[in-house]
Design a protein around this motif. Structure first.
Motif, PDB file in Angstrom:
ATOM      1  N   ASP A   1      71.892  26.148  50.909  1.00  0.00           N
ATOM      2  CA  ASP A   1      72.373  26.064  49.523  1.00  0.00           C
ATOM      3  C   ASP A   1      71.577  25.033  48.733  1.00  0.00           C
ATOM      4  OD1 ASP A   1      74.267  27.998  50.019  1.00  0.00           O
ATOM      5  OD2 ASP A   1      75.863  26.552  50.477  1.00  0.00           O
ATOM      6  N   MET A   2      71.279  23.917  49.353  1.00  0.00           N
ATOM      7  CA  MET A   2      70.506  22.876  48.673  1.00  0.00           C
ATOM      8  C   MET A   2      69.109  23.385  48.318  1.00  0.00           C
ATOM      9  SD  MET A   2      67.885  20.494  49.260  1.00  0.00           S
ATOM     10  CE  MET A   2      67.857  20.249  51.026  1.00  0.00           C
ATOM     11  N   LEU A   3      68.463  24.138  49.204  1.00  0.00           N
ATOM     12  CA  LEU A   3      67.125  24.682  48.937  1.00  0.00           C
ATOM     13  C   LEU A   3      67.162  25.710  47.797  1.00  0.00           C
ATOM     14  CD1 LEU A   3      65.802  25.046  52.599  1.00  0.00           C
ATOM     15  CD2 LEU A   3      64.862  23.533  50.834  1.00  0.00           C
ATOM     16  N   GLU A   4      68.216  26.509  47.784  1.00  0.00           N
ATOM     17  CA  GLU A   4      68.334  27.491  46.705  1.00  0.00           C
ATOM     18  C   GLU A   4      68.507  26.797  45.351  1.00  0.00           C
ATOM     19  OE1 GLU A   4      68.397  31.080  46.651  1.00  0.00           O
ATOM     20  OE2 GLU A   4      67.229  30.568  48.451  1.00  0.00           O
ATOM     21  N   ASP A   5      69.319  25.732  45.329  1.00  0.00           N
ATOM     22  CA  ASP A   5      69.494  24.978  44.079  1.00  0.00           C
ATOM     23  C   ASP A   5      68.184  24.315  43.653  1.00  0.00           C
ATOM     24  OD1 ASP A   5      72.122  25.709  44.117  1.00  0.00           O
ATOM     25  OD2 ASP A   5      72.849  23.804  44.955  1.00  0.00           O
TER      26      ASP A   5
ATOM     27  N   PHE B   1      65.834  26.872  42.179  1.00  0.00           N
ATOM     28  CA  PHE B   1      66.215  27.214  40.795  1.00  0.00           C
ATOM     29  C   PHE B   1      65.790  26.093  39.839  1.00  0.00           C
ATOM     30  CE2 PHE B   1      69.323  26.974  37.332  1.00  0.00           C
ATOM     31  CZ  PHE B   1      69.151  28.237  36.766  1.00  0.00           C
ATOM     32  N   GLU B   2      65.997  24.844  40.250  1.00  0.00           N
ATOM     33  CA  GLU B   2      65.614  23.703  39.415  1.00  0.00           C
ATOM     34  C   GLU B   2      64.111  23.682  39.179  1.00  0.00           C
ATOM     35  OE1 GLU B   2      65.570  18.840  39.743  1.00  0.00           O
ATOM     36  OE2 GLU B   2      67.131  19.958  40.814  1.00  0.00           O
ATOM     37  N   ALA B   3      63.324  24.014  40.237  1.00  0.00           N
ATOM     38  CA  ALA B   3      61.866  24.035  40.090  1.00  0.00           C
ATOM     39  C   ALA B   3      61.435  25.118  39.097  1.00  0.00           C
ATOM     40  CB  ALA B   3      61.215  24.261  41.454  1.00  0.00           C
ATOM     41  N   GLU B   4      62.102  26.261  39.143  1.00  0.00           N
ATOM     42  CA  GLU B   4      61.776  27.346  38.213  1.00  0.00           C
ATOM     43  C   GLU B   4      62.026  26.917  36.766  1.00  0.00           C
ATOM     44  OE1 GLU B   4      63.886  30.867  39.238  1.00  0.00           O
ATOM     45  OE2 GLU B   4      62.894  31.110  41.182  1.00  0.00           O
ATOM     46  N   GLN B   5      63.115  26.168  36.548  1.00  0.00           N
ATOM     47  CA  GLN B   5      63.408  25.695  35.195  1.00  0.00           C
ATOM     48  C   GLN B   5      62.331  24.733  34.693  1.00  0.00           C
ATOM     49  OE1 GLN B   5      66.002  27.239  33.672  1.00  0.00           O
ATOM     50  NE2 GLN B   5      65.985  28.310  35.665  1.00  0.00           N
ATOM     51  N   CYS B   6      61.641  24.096  35.616  1.00  0.00           N
ATOM     52  CA  CYS B   6      60.568  23.170  35.242  1.00  0.00           C
ATOM     53  C   CYS B   6      59.204  23.861  35.221  1.00  0.00           C
ATOM     54  CB  CYS B   6      60.518  21.986  36.196  1.00  0.00           C
ATOM     55  SG  CYS B   6      62.018  20.983  36.225  1.00  0.00           S
TER      56      CYS B   6
ATOM     57  N   LEU C   1      67.017  15.144  52.892  1.00  0.00           N
ATOM     58  CA  LEU C   1      66.001  16.142  52.569  1.00  0.00           C
ATOM     59  C   LEU C   1      65.969  16.431  51.063  1.00  0.00           C
ATOM     60  CD1 LEU C   1      63.849  18.051  53.614  1.00  0.00           C
ATOM     61  CD2 LEU C   1      65.628  19.762  54.052  1.00  0.00           C
ATOM     62  N   GLU C   2      67.128  16.392  50.440  1.00  0.00           N
ATOM     63  CA  GLU C   2      67.170  16.682  48.996  1.00  0.00           C
ATOM     64  C   GLU C   2      66.389  15.639  48.199  1.00  0.00           C
ATOM     65  OE1 GLU C   2      70.519  17.785  45.591  1.00  0.00           O
ATOM     66  OE2 GLU C   2      71.100  16.662  47.391  1.00  0.00           O
ATOM     67  N   ASN C   3      66.480  14.372  48.566  1.00  0.00           N
ATOM     68  CA  ASN C   3      65.739  13.326  47.859  1.00  0.00           C
ATOM     69  C   ASN C   3      64.241  13.583  47.914  1.00  0.00           C
ATOM     70  OD1 ASN C   3      68.008  11.887  47.087  1.00  0.00           O
ATOM     71  ND2 ASN C   3      67.962  10.527  48.870  1.00  0.00           N
ATOM     72  N   VAL C   4      63.745  13.980  49.079  1.00  0.00           N
ATOM     73  CA  VAL C   4      62.306  14.219  49.228  1.00  0.00           C
ATOM     74  C   VAL C   4      61.879  15.428  48.391  1.00  0.00           C
ATOM     75  CG1 VAL C   4      60.477  14.740  50.886  1.00  0.00           C
ATOM     76  CG2 VAL C   4      62.323  13.201  51.542  1.00  0.00           C
ATOM     77  N   ILE C   5      62.668  16.502  48.446  1.00  0.00           N
ATOM     78  CA  ILE C   5      62.312  17.722  47.705  1.00  0.00           C
ATOM     79  C   ILE C   5      62.355  17.471  46.193  1.00  0.00           C
ATOM     80  CG2 ILE C   5      63.056  20.067  47.193  1.00  0.00           C
ATOM     81  CD1 ILE C   5      63.913  20.340  50.102  1.00  0.00           C
ATOM     82  N   ARG C   6      63.362  16.757  45.702  1.00  0.00           N
ATOM     83  CA  ARG C   6      63.447  16.498  44.259  1.00  0.00           C
ATOM     84  C   ARG C   6      62.301  15.583  43.797  1.00  0.00           C
ATOM     85  NH1 ARG C   6      67.621  18.796  42.068  1.00  0.00           N
ATOM     86  NH2 ARG C   6      69.454  19.316  43.352  1.00  0.00           N
ATOM     87  N   ASN C   7      61.864  14.670  44.650  1.00  0.00           N
ATOM     88  CA  ASN C   7      60.681  13.873  44.320  1.00  0.00           C
ATOM     89  C   ASN C   7      59.456  14.772  44.178  1.00  0.00           C
ATOM     90  OD1 ASN C   7      61.708  11.342  44.046  1.00  0.00           O
ATOM     91  ND2 ASN C   7      61.064  10.589  46.050  1.00  0.00           N
ATOM     92  N   ALA C   8      59.329  15.736  45.124  1.00  0.00           N
ATOM     93  CA  ALA C   8      58.172  16.644  45.072  1.00  0.00           C
ATOM     94  C   ALA C   8      58.218  17.504  43.806  1.00  0.00           C
ATOM     95  CB  ALA C   8      58.160  17.524  46.326  1.00  0.00           C
ATOM     96  N   ILE C   9      59.427  17.966  43.428  1.00  0.00           N
ATOM     97  CA  ILE C   9      59.557  18.759  42.198  1.00  0.00           C
ATOM     98  C   ILE C   9      59.190  17.914  40.980  1.00  0.00           C
ATOM     99  CG2 ILE C   9      61.201  19.955  40.711  1.00  0.00           C
ATOM    100  CD1 ILE C   9      62.726  20.796  43.222  1.00  0.00           C
ATOM    101  N   LYS C  10      59.605  16.661  41.015  1.00  0.00           N
ATOM    102  CA  LYS C  10      59.393  15.782  39.875  1.00  0.00           C
ATOM    103  C   LYS C  10      57.923  15.440  39.669  1.00  0.00           C
ATOM    104  CE  LYS C  10      61.201  11.475  37.942  1.00  0.00           C
ATOM    105  NZ  LYS C  10      62.152  10.359  38.173  1.00  0.00           N
ATOM    106  N   TYR C  11      57.214  15.182  40.800  1.00  0.00           N
ATOM    107  CA  TYR C  11      55.850  14.678  40.675  1.00  0.00           C
ATOM    108  C   TYR C  11      54.787  15.726  40.997  1.00  0.00           C
ATOM    109  CZ  TYR C  11      58.220  10.192  40.515  1.00  0.00           C
ATOM    110  OH  TYR C  11      59.039   9.151  40.154  1.00  0.00           O
ATOM    111  N   GLY C  12      55.187  16.899  41.511  1.00  0.00           N
ATOM    112  CA  GLY C  12      54.206  17.950  41.769  1.00  0.00           C
ATOM    113  C   GLY C  12      53.795  18.630  40.475  1.00  0.00           C
ATOM    114  N   ASP C  13      52.568  19.190  40.465  1.00  0.00           N
ATOM    115  CA  ASP C  13      52.089  19.878  39.254  1.00  0.00           C
ATOM    116  C   ASP C  13      52.797  21.217  39.079  1.00  0.00           C
ATOM    117  OD1 ASP C  13      50.447  17.807  38.627  1.00  0.00           O
ATOM    118  OD2 ASP C  13      48.656  18.683  39.540  1.00  0.00           O
ATOM    119  N   ASP C  14      52.653  22.107  40.069  1.00  0.00           N
ATOM    120  CA  ASP C  14      53.321  23.405  39.936  1.00  0.00           C
ATOM    121  C   ASP C  14      53.684  24.046  41.278  1.00  0.00           C
ATOM    122  OD1 ASP C  14      50.857  24.176  40.937  1.00  0.00           O
ATOM    123  OD2 ASP C  14      50.166  25.039  39.048  1.00  0.00           O
TER     124      ASP C  14
END
Length: 453
Positions: free
Chosen positions: A315-319, A322-327, A352-365
């Motif tokens: 569920d966390m990965l699916e959320d 979705f958040e990455a798509e919005q960005c 794991l969520e903290n690491v993934i959200r960091n990657a979404i925040k600082y990754g290009d695409d």
């Protein structure tokens, strides 16, 4: 001398020593009586038959006339082909018949010369018995009986006669005792080892089974349980203190923001008031993360349960996807399976969520999450194609309140606690975490967690 109690380890070793010693002493006492090669009394039924045979020979000698040696020769040769041999001597031990050298007979005569107490003894495969009185005229002859011993030697005789077999027999007898002793010693030791492994995994649980067994291990188990209880209280107290401090800090912080808002309403917007409000907002975010960390860690070791990777993170990965798509970014992750993982679900999900959200925040695409089970551990890699982190600072990003000097600084809005929370959670679950350069160009965080058997 005070004897050790059997509940102690030394007492059990002492008991085995005395049991072995008693077996040896009993063997030394009983074996000579059971060994046919030593002189023994003749069993009553056999003794009666031999005495009756001696009387029959005496009756025949009384009816017959002729030279004594010639008449005795007939008796000595009668049953020789059947494995029996009769011997006749005078009361002085002089052999009358049969003539010839007979070492066994001469040796036996020196030990058994009274017809009132006949004996028997085994010489090799030849059993000698006697003497038996044979009345003749005004004198008495002594009769000895030799017969071939057809029975196999007793088992213990064969063992004693062959050193290798004696060694094997000794090992066979002592092995059960030694195995029992090893089991008695290693069982509480294994319990203590398993309890120490549980503590290493962050499971501070008192185990009553540790306080059973030999006295030495019982005392060690009681001390270990006391240590676990003390650590449990200390960790819980420290975490509650952090939670209480965070709560107390929120009250003056809230009043500060209210005062700032009132000042802006009366005096209007200004750089100074805006700066105060911005710093207060960051401080509130930091306190919120501290509260989250304390809530997850308070008694987290008592909230462990067996789960699986799919239930924990799907569920966390699916959320996050979705958040990455919005960005305007793409998050790819490999399929999850029901790999068994034991631990605190909230901590594992948050880590794991903290690491993934960091990657979404600082990754290009592009963000890529890979799950790789191998033997008894699960490896998780999270990669992005952003600017990454300078090589010298890769080990520092897991320190509390640390911010990278380039893109990931205060202007990005972070508090520097996210990866610290992740590092703490992973270590509580006997895992590892480290950062490196990703083939995608950005940061790659690698997490390993043990799988439950």
């Amino acid at each position: 001398m005070k004897l050790p109690h059997f509940s102690s380890l030394y007492g059990r070793i002492f008991a085995i020593f005395w049991l072995t010693l008693m077996i040896v002493v009993l063997s030394l006492i009983l074996l000579p009586n059971l060994d046919p090669r030593t002189q023994h009394t003749i069993p009553e039924p056999q003794l009666q038959r031999l005495q009756e045979g001696a009387q029959e020979i005496a009756d025949e000698l009384a009816r017959d006339h002729g030279p004594l040696k010639k008449r005795l020769k007939r008796f000595t040769e009668h049953d020789r082909h059947k494995g029996h041999q009769l011997y006749f001597t005078t009361q002085d031990g002089e052999i009358i018949a049969p003539q010839g050298r007979n070492k066994a007979l001469r040796n036996f005569i020196t030990m058994a010369d009274s017809p009132n107490s006949p004996k028997q003894k085994l010489y090799g495969r030849w059993m000698m018995a006697g003497p038996f009185a044979v009345p003749y005229q005004n004198d008495t002859l002594l009769m000895y009986v030799g017969r071939f011993w057809r029975e196999p030697p007793p088992f213990f005789i064969r063992i004693l006669d062959k050193p290798l077999q004696l060694l094997l027999f000794t090992m066979l007898v002592s092995t059960p005792l030694l195995l029992w002793l090893a089991w008695a010693v290693t069982r509480p030791a294994r319990r203590l080892q398993q309890a120490a492994e549980r503590v290493a995994k962050g499971e501070f649980e008192v185990d009553p089974k540790l306080e059973s067994g030999p006295r030495e291990f019982k005392q060690a188990g009681a001390s270990f349980n006391q240590m676990v209880g003390a650590i449990n209280n200390m960790v819980s107290g420290q975490q509650r203190l952090l939670s209480d401090i965070s709560h107390e800090l929120r009250s003056p912080l809230t009043r500060l923001r209210m005062a700032t808002a009132l000042a802006q309403r009366k005096q209007g917007e200004s750089k100074e008031l805006t700066r105060i409000d911005t710093e207060a907002e960051r401080l509130e975010a930091m306190i919120s993360e501290l509260l989250e960390l304390s809530r997850m860690q308070v008694n987290s070791h008592e909230q462990r349960e067996l789960s699986d990777a799919h239930t924990l993170w799907y569920d966390m990965l699916e959320d996050a996807s979705f958040e990455a798509e919005q960005c305007g970014k793409n998050l790819h992750y490999t399929p999850l399976a029901n790999w068994p993982i034991s631990g605190n679900p909230n901590l594992l999900i948050s880590a794991l969520e903290n690491v993934i959200r960091n990657a979404i925040k600082y990754g290009d695409d592009t963000i890529r999450v890979t799950f790789s089970p191998r033997d008894t551990q699960l490896t998780i890699t999270v990669e992005d194609n952003g600017e990454g982190v300078p090589e010298p600072e890769l080990d520092d990003i897991f320190r509390p309140f640390y911010r990278v000097s380039t893109a990931r600084d205060r202007s990005s809005g972070g508090t520097g606690l996210g990866l610290a929370i992740t590092d703490s959670a992973i270590r509580q679950h006997s895992g590892t975490i480290h950062a490196s350069r990703s083939p995608l160009g950005g940061l790659m965080v690698t997490i390993t967690l043990p799988l439950s058997g």
